[in-house]
Motif scaffolding. Structure first.
Motif, PDB file in Angstrom:
ATOM      1  N   ASP A 123       0.943  -1.089   0.078  1.00  0.00           N
ATOM      2  CA  ASP A 123       0.005  -0.172  -0.081  1.00  0.00           C
ATOM      3  C   ASP A 123       0.855   1.104  -0.051  1.00  0.00           C
ATOM      4  O   ASP A 123       1.815   1.465   0.962  1.00  0.00           O
ATOM      5  CB  ASP A 123      -0.977   0.027   1.413  1.00  0.00           C
ATOM      6  CG  ASP A 123      -2.023   0.973   1.251  1.00  0.00           C
ATOM      7  OD1 ASP A 123      -2.821   0.848  -0.098  1.00  0.00           O
ATOM      8  OD2 ASP A 123      -2.524   1.722   1.971  1.00  0.00           O
ATOM      9  N   GLU A 199      -9.399   4.048  -1.874  1.00  0.00           N
ATOM     10  CA  GLU A 199      -8.081   4.026  -2.531  1.00  0.00           C
ATOM     11  C   GLU A 199      -8.467   3.277  -3.822  1.00  0.00           C
ATOM     12  O   GLU A 199      -9.425   2.895  -3.946  1.00  0.00           O
ATOM     13  CB  GLU A 199      -6.863   3.035  -1.613  1.00  0.00           C
ATOM     14  CG  GLU A 199      -6.570   3.458  -0.679  1.00  0.00           C
ATOM     15  CD  GLU A 199      -5.454   2.783  -0.134  1.00  0.00           C
ATOM     16  OE1 GLU A 199      -4.755   2.260  -0.710  1.00  0.00           O
ATOM     17  OE2 GLU A 199      -5.225   2.889   1.410  1.00  0.00           O
ATOM     18  N   GLY A 201      -6.741   0.125  -6.241  1.00  0.00           N
ATOM     19  CA  GLY A 201      -5.893  -1.119  -6.312  1.00  0.00           C
ATOM     20  C   GLY A 201      -5.396  -1.519  -7.533  1.00  0.00           C
ATOM     21  O   GLY A 201      -6.328  -1.475  -8.318  1.00  0.00           O
ATOM     22  N   ASP A 231      -8.815   0.383   2.561  1.00  0.00           N
ATOM     23  CA  ASP A 231      -7.734  -0.017   3.285  1.00  0.00           C
ATOM     24  C   ASP A 231      -8.329   0.515   4.932  1.00  0.00           C
ATOM     25  O   ASP A 231      -7.704   1.430   5.386  1.00  0.00           O
ATOM     26  CB  ASP A 231      -6.237   0.413   2.904  1.00  0.00           C
ATOM     27  CG  ASP A 231      -5.181  -0.115   3.941  1.00  0.00           C
ATOM     28  OD1 ASP A 231      -5.512  -1.645   4.009  1.00  0.00           O
ATOM     29  OD2 ASP A 231      -4.388   0.238   4.140  1.00  0.00           O
ATOM     30  N   THR A 255      -8.749  -5.499   4.521  1.00  0.00           N
ATOM     31  CA  THR A 255      -8.773  -4.584   3.359  1.00  0.00           C
ATOM     32  C   THR A 255      -9.639  -5.169   2.372  1.00  0.00           C
ATOM     33  O   THR A 255      -9.688  -6.143   2.020  1.00  0.00           O
ATOM     34  CB  THR A 255      -7.133  -4.918   2.561  1.00  0.00           C
ATOM     35  OG1 THR A 255      -6.031  -4.320   3.590  1.00  0.00           O
ATOM     36  CG2 THR A 255      -7.254  -3.765   1.558  1.00  0.00           C
ATOM     37  N   TYR A 340      -1.455  -3.589  -5.386  1.00  0.00           N
ATOM     38  CA  TYR A 340      -1.026  -2.723  -4.518  1.00  0.00           C
ATOM     39  C   TYR A 340      -2.053  -1.598  -4.778  1.00  0.00           C
ATOM     40  O   TYR A 340      -2.850  -1.443  -5.676  1.00  0.00           O
ATOM     41  CB  TYR A 340       0.492  -2.089  -4.968  1.00  0.00           C
ATOM     42  CG  TYR A 340       0.513  -1.720  -6.670  1.00  0.00           C
ATOM     43  CD1 TYR A 340       0.598  -0.445  -6.824  1.00  0.00           C
ATOM     44  CD2 TYR A 340       0.832  -2.826  -7.475  1.00  0.00           C
ATOM     45  CE1 TYR A 340       0.790   0.020  -8.222  1.00  0.00           C
ATOM     46  CE2 TYR A 340       1.050  -2.157  -8.972  1.00  0.00           C
ATOM     47  CZ  TYR A 340       1.083  -1.158  -9.180  1.00  0.00           C
ATOM     48  OH  TYR A 340       1.281  -0.396 -10.729  1.00  0.00           O
ATOM     49  N   GLY A 341      -1.950  -0.753  -3.725  1.00  0.00           N
ATOM     50  CA  GLY A 341      -2.893   0.173  -3.619  1.00  0.00           C
ATOM     51  C   GLY A 341      -2.278   1.682  -3.534  1.00  0.00           C
ATOM     52  O   GLY A 341      -1.185   1.745  -3.296  1.00  0.00           O
TER      53      GLY A 341
END
Length: 413
Positions: A123, A199, A201, A231, A255, A340-341
């Motif tokens: 993240d 967020e 992702g 998150d 998450t 991945y955020g």
């Protein structure tokens, strides 16, 4: 003249946000079958992609009859493009109507699942507005709320892949150590400052070998698509434990991600330039000549049905391509299913803040909701994030929502 046909789920209104120009991927089951299947969303229906591939003799049937998106993710960009072209033809060519129509399931009748096996989860902290806001809360004495490294690299932390859950999964309030302001010793108990982080992702498809960094130009060769991500954060646990290292138990409990992964190919018209850089970048992060690498995503955040924020993703200082390049520049490898955020998406105004800690001024000014005030989340609260992006010819591309409801902390001891 062709025979007239009855109105079916294939006959969507012009510009529907989940029309043929979108076609996000997910995994679903039906009440009469527990077998997980790859699905593609079309309007308010889900196409059984594997069944369609089988019936129409697709060379990619093996990828679409799997119980998750993992084989498709691993297949690589040329295959992603061919499969997308096939799906577009299947849902738009009248010659396939009789085959495809029976394979469409009402969205309300299916159960959606986590669409891929999450390999690693990282993240980031890529919004300058968010970083400045939090820096002001946590380091009020500092001359600059940004840390000295912030404009030179995308800061991130390694999260816990095993607690990534699909939208709709309840979020159990976490317990842990926390220390109240002015107190010398910590106490243990349920978090009292449970927060959201709005967020986006990014889902990795094609892996990379250890020891070989992924350059900016190869972003689209490795990243399959994106989704909304929440998150969830226990700010009181996070604030006590993150001295001197980064987030751990304050983040790792849950998450949430959308059940639908939007392929990057659906978002070509949503690509934009990131904000102007204010500091020179090292060559591996310098995107001055790479073309538009940001995405114009319009996000809305609702608490118990009331929209409290509309964060603009187009203002993120660091792009997904830069995050990927930084994540691998030390030789760390990519695996199929890596997630991945972006970190919290926030804009310059209050209505564009992507977390409650910002929206409430670190708890000093409660949100006024129809069911009462909130500084942080209460048990029973439900948070829903939705988004859209500009599509071709003035259309919109809908992103799958991500939602979660807070349930009381589990008993301890």
């Amino acid at each position: 003249m062709p025979e007239p046909h009855e109105h079916t789920p294939l006959d969507l209104p012009d510009g529907h946000p989940f029309g043929p120009h979108n076609l996000p991927y997910g995994v679903f089951t039906t009440p009469d079958s527990p077998t997980r299947r790859v699905g593609v969303r079309l309007g308010d229906h889900v196409l059984d992609a594997g069944a369609a591939a089988t019936a129409l003799g697709s060379p990619h049937t093996g990828l679409l009859t799997a119980g998750s998106l993992d084989p498709l993710l691993a297949a690589g960009r040329p295959i992603w493009s061919r499969v997308r072209a096939e799906l577009t033809t299947w849902v738009t060519d009248p010659a396939h109507r009789d085959t495809v129509e029976p394979l469409l399931h009402p969205l309300a009748d299916v159960r959606l699942h986590l669409p891929f096996a999450v390999a690693d989860y990282v993240d980031f902290y890529a919004s300058e507005h968010h970083a400045r806001n939090l820096g002001g809360f946590f380091r009020p004495e500092a001359p600059d709320p940004l840390t000295p490294n912030w404009k030179h690299l995308p800061i991130g932390y390694h999260g816990r892949s095993g607690t990534v859950v699909v939208s709709g999964t309840d979020v159990v309030r976490p317990s842990g150590q926390r220390r109240a302001p002015g107190e010398s010793d910590p106490v243990f108990g349920p978090s009292t400052r449970l927060d959201i982080e709005t967020e986006v992702g990014f889902v990795v498809g094609t892996p990379s070998p250890m020891g070989r960094p992924v350059p900016l130009a190869d972003f689209r060769e490795h990243v399959f698509g994106l989704c909304l991500l929440n998150d969830w954060s226990a700010r009181d646990i996070q604030g006590w434990e993150a001295q001197p290292l980064g987030p751990h138990l304050g983040k790792s409990f849950t998450t949430s991600v959308s059940a639908w992964i939007t392929p990057l190919d659906a978002l070509d018209t949503a690509r934009v330039n990131p904000p102007e850089r204010t500091h020179p970048l090292l060559p591996y992060l310098d995107d001055a000549t790479t073309g538009p690498t940001g995405y114009d995503l319009h996000i809305a955040v609702a608490v118990n049905g009331t929209v409290v924020s509309e964060p603009p993703f187009s203002l993120m200082y660091w792009t997904a391509a830069q995050m990927l390049a930084h994540m691998t520049v030390n030789g760390a490898s990519l695996r199929t299913g890596d997630l991945y955020g972006s970190g919290t998406v926030s804009g310059p105004t209050e209505h564009e803040y992507g977390s409650l800690i910002e929206l409430t001024g670190n708890g000093s000014r409660p949100l006024q909701l129809p069911d009462g005030e909130r500084t942080f989340l209460a048990d029973g609260d439900e948070v829903t994030m939705t988004a859209w992006a500009p599509g071709p010819d003035g259309t919109r591309i809908g992103l799958g929502e991500v939602t979660g409801r807070i349930t009381p902390a589990a008993p301890t001891g």
